[in-house]
Write an enzyme that holds these catalytic residues in place. Structure first.
Site, mmCIF file in Angstrom:
data_model
loop_
_atom_site.group_PDB
_atom_site.id
_atom_site.type_symbol
_atom_site.label_atom_id
_atom_site.label_comp_id
_atom_site.label_asym_id
_atom_site.label_seq_id
_atom_site.Cartn_x
_atom_site.Cartn_y
_atom_site.Cartn_z
ATOM 1 N N LYS A 1 -19.945 -53.540 44.414
ATOM 2 C CA LYS A 1 -20.053 -54.080 43.058
ATOM 3 C C LYS A 1 -21.390 -54.807 42.917
ATOM 4 O O LYS A 1 -21.803 -55.530 43.830
ATOM 5 C CB LYS A 1 -18.885 -55.038 42.798
ATOM 6 N N SER B 1 -13.142 -57.061 35.834
ATOM 7 C CA SER B 1 -14.550 -56.754 35.708
ATOM 8 C C SER B 1 -15.055 -55.737 36.734
ATOM 9 O O SER B 1 -16.147 -55.198 36.564
ATOM 10 C CB SER B 1 -15.364 -58.041 35.844
ATOM 11 N N SER C 1 -9.983 -59.510 38.553
ATOM 12 C CA SER C 1 -11.032 -58.505 38.400
ATOM 13 C C SER C 1 -11.044 -57.393 39.440
ATOM 14 O O SER C 1 -11.743 -56.402 39.273
ATOM 15 C CB SER C 1 -12.409 -59.184 38.395
#
Lengths: 488, 489
Positions: B80, B155, B179
Site C-alpha cells: 500500500k 482505504s 481499512s
C-alpha cells in the site's frame, strides 16, 4: 536602577536549556551540532519525514530529573509527552513534542543572593521537549529576502525550567540565571552557554501601581543572549511599563524582543495573534513511568552541588568566603582544589591560594580549561608539602609549577634537576663569606649605612646557589656575617 | 503450471518454488503480465516497479540456489502506498506528496525484503488512508474486480483489489478504523488487522497514530498467518511496538476449534445491516457451531458510540500528523509564492483533497481551546468504555464473530455526496480498532454476486487463536458456485 516608588514589579523566568546528550531527543543523530556544517546532522526522524516515529532519549530524561533534584523539585511517578501544535517553517513536523500537564519535575526552589539578601525563587516545573531547526534570514542572490534552514538543531533535547513570578528586579533575574547556569554546569547536563543558545532566558514582566488591583498584563521579553542583555532588557522593560502607566496608558499583553543595538525592547506579537497550541497527548510515545529506583539511582549520581561545596569550604575548611565564591564558579577547578586539599596536610586556605593564583594564572596563560590541569592533584599536594617542609621556597615552588605546566615532566624529575632549597646554616654561611670576600665594595657600602647593599649580596648568594638558597636564612646569615665583619 | 501462476496463493507458490517447479522470475513475470492485462480496469496500482521486481526475483532465485528458503522467498507482493519504500515514490495517493521518494524503508517493508519477497509495486488507496471506498485517491479510483461499477472499499482498496484480481499473491495494507478488513470483505479476500503494537508503524505514514496498524490482505488465512509472522515483532524504532515474541502462526493452523467459545453480540446485527449480509454471517457462525464451537450471546453496549468517538480521535491525531506537509521540505511546492506563508497555504490548499481537509478541520476544531474537554477528552473516556465492553465479553468467550461491513460493495459515486453515509461503512470495524484488538475478515459467501466478509475479533495478542478460527472456517466453508470476476470479462 531603582524602581520608582509606588509600583510593584513581578517577573517570572522561562529558561530553555539544551542538554548535552550524545544523541538528539527522539532519534540517534548526534546532538553535537555546534561546529557541524549546516544540515549534516539530520535523519528522517529529525527532518520530520512522513512515516517516522520518535523514540525517547533516556539520558535526556535522566538529565532533566537530575536538574529537578538539584532544584528540590518533586519527581512524579507519571509523566507524559504531548504535541504542541503550531505552524512555523523551523518546526519540522509543525508540532513540537513537549510536555503539557504532566512534566517530569514539579515545584522546587533555587536560593539566590541579590541586593544583599538571600531569597528563594520558587520553581513551577521542569519539562523536556525538542529544539527547532534554525532559521537565518538573508538577502538572496536575486536581491530578495530569503530564509535558510539548518535542521541540525532540530530535535536537540531542550529542557524548560519555569519559575513562579517571584523575581522583582533585574539583579535578581541575573542572580537566578547565573546560579542556575552554574548548577547546570556542575550537573554536567549542558554547556549552558548563553551566546550559543544552549541557555536562553525569557522573562514575563508585569508592573502595576501598588494599591491597585493585581496586574495581569504580562509582557514576555525574549532574545537576550547574554546576562548583560538580560539585565538591560529587564531594566528597560520595567521602566517602559512604568512610563506608560505614569502617562495613564494601558499596558498591552504582548511578546517583545530585546534589540541589542538599540538597547530597547520591540513588540513582536500581540495577544490577537496568541497561539492556540491544541495540546494533546503524544500518541507515538507511551506515558513515562518514572520508577523510584530510577530516581534513587540518579540521586546517587548527583555530584555535590556548588552551595554545599561552598559551605564545606568555608565552615569546615576555613577558606575565605570570597575565595570559596570564586572557586564554585568553576566546577572543575573546585573539584581539583578539593582533591588537593584532601591530600594536603597543611591548611586548606593555602591550597586555595595556590590554585586561585598560580594554577589559574598558568591555565589562562596557556589557554587551558580547568578540566585539563596538567598536574595531578597528588603531585600538587606533594609540591605543597615540599614547600611546607622548606625543601622548596615559594619562588622555587612557583618555578617548578610553571615547569610542570610547560614540560609535563613529573615533579620528582624537575625537583631533582633543579635541586632543593639549601637551608643548611654552615653551608650558607660559607657561601656568604665567600660572596663578601669577593665584593668588598658592597661590604663597605653596607658599613657606610647603605642597607640596600644587603640586597646586592643576597642576589649574589642566590646566583651562586642557582636560586636554591633559603632566602630568609641567607638574609639572616648575611647580616650576622656583616656585623661580625665590622666587629673584626 | 505456467500460464496462471498469478492465481497461486503464497503457500502454493512457495511449495512450487521450493520444489523447483517454477522460478521467482517466472512467477513475477506472470504477475506483471496479469497487471498489464487487468490493472487498467481495476486501477489497483499507483506505481508498478517491474524492473526492480524482476531484479528482486532474480536475487531470490539466486538465494534459493544458494540453499536459502522461506515462505516469502521469491513471492511477489504489493505494498500500500502509505508505506515508505526506499528509493521508490511514496504518495499516500495524495497530490501533496507527489514526487516524494523516501530515503528509507518502513520496518515492515525492510522485513519483507529480508525475507526475500519481491515487491511489485505500490497500491492505490484513499488519500492518507482516509475513506471507505477508495474514491478519495488523489490520482484515480479503484474498481471492485467483482463488479467494476462498485467500489472496492477503503482505504486499502488498491491492495484488496490487487489481491482479488490476482495482480499480486498478497499485499500489505493499513487499518485505522477498518481499512484492511472492510475492503477485504468487499473484494472477497482475507484481511487481518493485528493487535495495536504487534507490527511496527515505523515508515507507515501516519493517519491516526493511536489506531494505525499494518496488516496483510491475502487469498487465504494461511497466507495472512505467513505475512503476519514475517512483519510482526518488536521494533526499537517504534516506541508503541510490543515486545512479545511472534509465534509461527501458520504452523498452528490445524482446523481444530473444538470447545472454543464464539461470542455473538446483537449490536453487530442491528439496524443498517443488510439482511443478506447478516444471513451469510449467521450461516458462517452456524458452520462453526456445527464443528464444535460453542456459540454464546454477549453484549457490547457501547458499540453505537464507536463511530462518533472515532471521528473525534482519528481526525484530531490526523490534524497534527498531516501538519508537516507544507511544501518546505518535500512533495508539492509553490516556487511562485511571494513568501513562505503564501507557499505553505497554497500547497495545502492545492495538495489535499476534500475529505482530508474535512478531517483536518474536524480534528483542529476538536482540539481547540475550549472544546478539548467536550470532544477529545470525552471521546477518550468513551473509548475506554468500549475497551471495557470487550474485556468483559472476553471473560466468557474466546473470539467474537460479526459481519465486517454492513453491506456488500456499493456503487461508485453512491455515497460521495454524503460523508456520514460513507463513515457508516466502518461502523462494524471501528470498535475493535478503538480497543486495539486483533480482528480478521474472511470471505463467507456472496450476496447478488458480491462477496461478504465474516469478521472475527480476539483479545489482545491472540492473533494465533484468531487465525485458527478463521482458518477452520475457511476449511469448512461450503463451496460456492464458481463466480466469475467482472475483471475477467
Amino acid at each position: 536602577m531603582t524602581v520608582e516608588a509606588g509600583y510593584r514589579v513581578v517577573i517570572g523566568l522561562e529558561t530553555h536549556v539544551q542538554l548535552n546528550t550524545a544523541s538528539k531527543m527522539f532519534c540517534r543523530t548526534s546532538a553535537a551540532y555546534a561546529s557541524a556544517p549546516p544540515n549534516t546532522l539530520v535523519c528522517p526522524v529529525c527532518l520530520g519525514m512522513p512515516g517516522v516515529l520518535p523514540v525517547i532519549n533516556a539520558a535526556a530524561v535522566d538529565f532533566t530529573i537530575m536538574t529537578g533534584l538539584a532544584l528540590h523539585s518533586e519527581i512524579p511517578p507519571h509523566a507524559k509527552f504531548d504535541r504542541k501544535n503550531y505552524a512555523y517553517p523551523d518546526l519540522m513536523k509543525w508540532y513540537q513534542i513537549s510536555q503539557y500537564d504532566l512534566p517530569l519535575c514539579v515545584g522546587g526552589w533555587l536560593e539566590i543572593a541579590a541586593n544583599g539578601e538571600t531569597r528563594r525563587i520558587r520553581i513551577t516545573r521542569v519539562h523536556l521537549e525538542e529544539d527547532t531547526a534554525k532559521l537565518t534570514h538573508v538577502v538572496g542572490d536575486d536581491g530578495q529576502p530569503a530564509s535558510l534552514i539548518d535542521v541540525n538543531r532540530s530535535g536537540v533535547p531542550l529542557m524548560e525550567i519555569v519559575t513562579e513570578p517571584d523575581i522583582t528586579n533585574a539583579e535578581e533575574a541575573m542572580a537566578y540565571g547565573l546560579k542556575l547556569r552554574n548548577i547546570l554546569r556542575w550537573l554536567g547536563v549542558s554547556t549552558a552557554n548563553m551566546q550559543d543558545g544552549a541557555l536562553r532566558i525569557d522573562a514575563n514582566v508585569s508592573v502595576w501601581p501598588i494599591g491597585a488591583e493585581v496586574g495581569n498584563t504580562k509582557v514576555e521579553v525574549k532574545n537576550m543572549n547574554s546576562f548583560r542583555a538580560l539585565g538591560q532588557a529587564l531594566d528597560y522593560e520595567i521602566e517602559r511599563q512604568i512610563g506608560l502607566l505614569e502617562r495613564g496608558e494601558r499596558l498591552e499583553q504582548e511578546t517583545r524582543g530585546w534589540d541589542e543595538s538599540d538597547a530597547r525592547t520591540v513588540s513582536q506579537r500581540t495577544k490577537e495573534y496568541a497561539h492556540d497550541y491544541r495540546y494533546f497527548p503524544e500518541p507515538d510515545l507511551p506515558p513515562l513511568e518514572i520508577t523510584r529506583e530510577r530516581v534513587q539511582r540518579l540521586t546517587k549520581r548527583m555530584p555535590e552541588l556548588p552551595d554545599a561545596v561552598r559551605q564545606r569550604l568555608v565552615e569546615e575548611l576555613g577558606v575565605a568566603s570570597a575565595d570559596a565564591d570564586e572557586l564554585i564558579e568553576d566546577r572543575d577547578l573546585a573539584a581539583y582544589t578539593l582533591d588537593v586539599i584532601e591530600r594536603h596536610a597543611g591548611p586548606a586556605a593555602e591550597v586555595v591560594t595556590w590554585v586561585l593564583q598560580d594554577v589559574r594564572r598558568l591555565l589562562n596563560a596557556r589557554e587551558l580549561k580547568s578540566a585539563d590541569i596538567p598536574i595531578s592533584a597528588a603531585s600538587m599536594a606533594e609540591l605543597l608539602a615540599l614547600r611546607a617542609k622548606g625543601d622548596l621556597s615559594s619562588t622555587m615552588a612557583g618555578t617548578v609549577l610553571e615547569e610542570m605546566f610547560a614540560t609535563r615532566k613529573p615533579l620528582e624529575e624537575i625537583v631533582a634537576a633543579r635541586g632543593r632549597q639549601i637551608s643548611d646554616s654552615d653551608a650558607l654561611a660559607e657561601i656568604a663569606r665567600e660572596v663578601m670576600a669577593a665584593n668588598p665594595q658592597a661590604v663597605a657600602d653596607y658599613h657606610a649605612g647603605k642597607d640596600r647593599a644587603v640586597q646586592f649580596l643576597m642576589g649574589q648568594v642566590m646566583r651562586r646557589t642557582r636560586g636554591q638558597a633559603n632566602p630568609g636564612k641567607v638574609t639572616e646569615l648575611l647580616r650576622a656575617e656583616l656585623s661580625r665583619d665590622r666587629g673584626a | 503450471m505456467t500460464d496462471d501462476l498469478f492465481r497461486l496463493t503464497v503457500a502454493e507458490a512457495g511449495d512450487a518454488l521450493a520444489a523447483g517447479d517454477i522460478s521467482s522470475v517466472d512467477l513475477t513475470r506472470s504477475v506483471l503480465d496479469r497487471i498489464d492485462a487487468v490493472d487498467a480496469r481495476t486501477g489497483a496500482y499507483l506505481l508498478v516497479t517491474a524492473d526492480a521486481a524482476l531484479a528482486q526475483a532474480e536475487a531470490a532465485d539466486d538465494r534459493r540456489a544458494g540453499g536459502d528458503a522461506g515462505p516469502l522467498l521469491g513471492i511477489p507482493l504489493a505494498i500500500k502506498d502509505v508505506l515508505c519504500t526506499d528509493g521508490v515514490a511514496t504518495t499516500c495517493a495524495s497530490r501533496i506528496l507527489e514526487g516524494f521518494v523516501p530515503p528509507f524503508d518502513a520496518t515492515v517493508v525492510a522485513r519483507l525484503k529480508d525475507a526475500g519477497a519481491v515487491l511489485v509495486g505500490k497500491t492505490n488507496m484513499d488519500e492518507f488512508a482516509m475513506g471507505s471506498s477508495n474514491e478519495n485517491s488523489g490520482y484515480h479510483p479503484v474498481r471492485n474486480p467483482w463488479d467494476l461499477s462498485k467500489v472496492p472499499g477503503g482505504s486499502s482498496g488498491g491492495s484488496a483489489a490487487a489481491v482479488a484480481a490476482d495482480e499480486c499473491l498478497a499485499a500489505l495494507g493499513s487499518d485505522t478504523g477498518g481499512s484492511v478488513r472492510q475492503p477485504a470483505a468487499l473484494c472477497g479476500c482475507v484481511g487481518l488487522k493485528p493487535t495495536y503494537g504487534r507490527v511496527s508503524r515505523y515508515g507507515l505514514v501516519a493517519f491516526a497514530s493511536s489506531l494505525d496498524q499494518v496488516g496483510p490482505l491475502t487469498k487465504s488465512v494461511h497466507d495472512a498467518a505467513v505475512l503476519l509472522a514475517a512483519t510482526a515483532g518488536h521494533d526499537p524504532r517504534d516506541a508503541t511496538s510490543l515486545p512479545e515474541p511472534v509465534p509461527n502462526f501458520a504452523a498452528e493452523l490445524d482446523g481444530n476449534v473444538e470447545g472454543l467459545r464464539v461470542g455473538v453480540a446483537p449490536e453487530y446485527f442491528g439496524e443498517g445491516i443488510d439482511a443478506g449480509v447478516a444471513s451469510a454471517v449467521e450461516d458462517a457462525i452456524g458452520a462453526l457451531e456445527a464443528n464444535g464451537t460453542e456459540i454464546r450471546a454477549i453484549t457490547l453496549p457501547h458499540t453505537e458510540y464507536a463511530l462518533p468517538v472515532y471521528y473525534v480521535i482519528a481526525p484530531s491525531e490526523a490534524s497534527a500528523n498531516l501538519a508537516r506537509y507544507n511544501g518546505v521540505k518535500y512533495g508539492l511546492s509553490d516556487p511562485q509564492a511571494v513568501d513562505v506563508d503564501e507557499m505553505m497555504a497554497t500547497v495545502r490548499a492545492q495538495g489535499f483533497g476534500a475529505e482530508v481537509k474535512r478531517r483536518i478541520m474536524l480534528g483542529t476544531f476538536a482540539l481547540s481551546s475550549g472544546y478539548y474537554d467536550a470532544y477529545y477528552l470525552r471521546a477518550q473516556k468513551v473509548r475506554t468504555l468500549i475497551k471495557q465492553d470487550f474485556d468483559t465479553a472476553f471473560e466468557s468467550v474466546d473470539v467474537i464473530a460479526a459481519p465486517t461491513s454492513p453491506t456488500t460493495a456499493f456503487d461508485l459515486g453512491g455515497r460521495t455526496a454524503d460523508p456520514l453515509a460513507m463513515y457508516r461503512a466502518d461502523v462494524l470495524t471501528l470498535p475493535a480498532s478503538l480497543a486495539g484488538l486483533p480482528a480478521i475478515s474472511v470471505p463467507c459467501g456472496f450476496v447478488d454476486g458480491l462477496p461478504v466478509g465474516l469478521q472475527l475479533i480476539a483479545p489482545p495478542l491472540h492473533e494465533a487463536r484468531l487465525l485458527r478460527v478463521a482458518d477452520a472456517y475457511e476449511r469448512l466453508r461450503p463451496e460456492t458456485p464458481a463466480l466469475r470476476q467482472a475483471v475477467e470479462a
